[in-house]
Scaffold this active site. Structure first.
Site, short mmCIF file in Angstrom:
data_model
loop_
_atom_site.label_atom_id
_atom_site.label_comp_id
_atom_site.label_asym_id
_atom_site.label_seq_id
_atom_site.Cartn_x
_atom_site.Cartn_y
_atom_site.Cartn_z
N ASN A 151 -1.10 20.42 4.63
CA ASN A 151 -1.27 19.85 5.84
C ASN A 151 -2.02 20.72 7.00
OD1 ASN A 151 -1.56 17.29 8.14
ND2 ASN A 151 -0.54 16.45 6.21
N HIS A 170 -0.80 22.98 9.27
CA HIS A 170 -0.44 24.21 9.18
C HIS A 170 -1.02 24.93 8.22
CE1 HIS A 170 2.18 27.76 9.51
NE2 HIS A 170 1.96 27.51 10.76
N CYS A 171 -1.16 24.53 7.07
CA CYS A 171 -1.66 24.87 5.84
C CYS A 171 -3.11 25.32 5.96
CB CYS A 171 -1.36 23.96 4.44
SG CYS A 171 0.21 23.46 4.39
N ILE A 172 -4.02 24.57 6.43
CA ILE A 172 -5.49 24.84 6.60
C ILE A 172 -5.85 25.70 7.58
CG2 ILE A 172 -5.73 22.95 5.52
CD1 ILE A 172 -6.78 21.55 7.94
#
EC number: 3.5.3.12
Length: 368
Positions: free
Chosen positions: A357, A359-361
């Site tokens: 999501n 934060h991951c990108i």
């Protein structure tokens, strides 16, 4: 740009005075990558690209945003993104900048540096999510060259989403990820704590047993729990005792409530409701190419949805909207925790379909 290895003759970043600041500390920029991988993003990444644009626009209200793009998608990305978002050619195998990008460090004298971890696509040939990952391995070096900053290389396999710090000496992570034999099979917990201290300047590591249920990253902490201030964390939560996530979150709560941070403070734990449970629909799975070298997306698969997977910018917090039943409640909680920032919700199901999501990108570049 200097590169420093890990030989015993070389001082560690911590010995040189570098440390990793908290995400809620001031930033100069945010780095992202462009989704296009057809065996992970449905319909060649077109729906995901639209969502990435919205995330980038929200963060750009707060700080400079760089988006790295493969050459064959450069013109498309430049066309879709506003002019004030900087598009740079930066080849990647997929779009998870938190995990493939650098971990930035700062020094009291104003210098910026980075840690160049080893990356093996969340497990290499033993449970990894795709092959090859050769372009992803070069991203840290390329960003170091672009910025002209010192790069500290270590062969430790670690993804940025597996750690959160408070900037005051404390790091939280999960045993499920960092102690997984598909990352660093010959390292003990003590070995890892020493390396985390050497490279990030932390003095205490809080070990949470597991990450979110069905998290394909082997339990990254950034999907379960994160710092919102020194001594304060948010934790994904469900009161449904029949849901596997309940036991995972209960374990995490018990560890946090029985621990202190590096300054000796007890943790204040704020619970964020879990969306869903959310599963992949038939139409969503059918748009993904099926290749033997990547993780399949099957109808009915449960996704590791979490509102904890948000990005803290200078003046905004960008959170995923995932479930109308809980979106507004989660937003209200975050607004209470970040009174000086505007909380922006972005419909983020397309990112979750790819395995992560907001934060991951994203990867923050702290103010030097």
């Amino acid at each position: 740009m200097n590169t420093t290895g890990t030989s015993s003759a070389s001082p560690t970043p911590a010995e040189l005075g570098f440390r990793m600041p908290a995400e809620f500390a001031p930033h100069d920029a945010c780095w992202m990558l462009w989704p296009q991988r057809p065996d992970n993003w449905r319909y060649g990444g077109k729906p995901a690209q639209a969502t990435f644009v919205e995330v980038a626009k929200a963060i750009a209200e707060s700080e400079t945003v760089f988006i790295g793009v493969n050459d064959d998608q450069y013109e498309n990305a430049r066309h879709q993104l506003p002019d004030h978002i900087r598009v740079v050619e930066l080849s990647s195998n997929d779009a998870w900048m938190r995990d493939v990008g650098p971990t930035f460090l700062t020094h009291p004298d104003g210098r910026l540096a980075m840690v160049d971890w080893e990356f093996n696509a969340w497990g290499g040939l033993s449970g990894g999510l795709y092959f090859p990952w050769d372009k992803d391995r070069r991203i840290r070096l390329k960003i170091a060259e672009m910025l002209g900053v010192q790069r500290f290389f270590t062969p430790l396999v670690l993804e940025g989403g597996s750690i959160h710090v408070d900037g005051k000496g404390t790091l939280i992570t999960t045993e499920e990820c960092l102690l997984n034999p598909n990352r660093n099979p010959n390292m003990t917990k003590a070995d890892l704590e020493k390396l985390l201290g050497d490279f990030l300047g932390v003095t205490k590591v809080i070990w949470i047993p597991r990450g979110c249920h069905q998290d394909e990253t082997d339990g990254h902490i950034d999907n379960l729990c994160c710092f919102v201030a020194p001594g304060e964390v948010v934790l994904t939560w469900t009161d449904d005792e029949s849901d596997p996530q309940h036991a995972i979150s209960r374990e995490a709560l018990e560890v946090l409530e029985s621990s202190t941070d590096a300054r000796g403070r007890r943790f204040t734990v704020h619970k964020l409701p879990m969306p869903g449970p959310l599963t992949i629909a038939e139409a969503e799975a059918s748009g993904v190419d099926r290749l033997s070298s990547s993780r399949p997306r099957q109808p009915g698969d449960r996704m590791a949805g979490s509102y904890v997977n948000f990005y803290i910018g200078n003046t905004v917090v960008v959170m995923p909207r995932l479930d109308p039943t809980h979106d507004d409640e989660a937003k209200a909680i975050l607004e209470g925790l970040f009174p000086g920032r505007r909380v922006i919700g972005v419909d983020a199901r397309e990112i979750l379909l790819g395995g992560g999501n907001i934060h991951c990108i994203t990867q923050q570049q702290p103010k030097a």
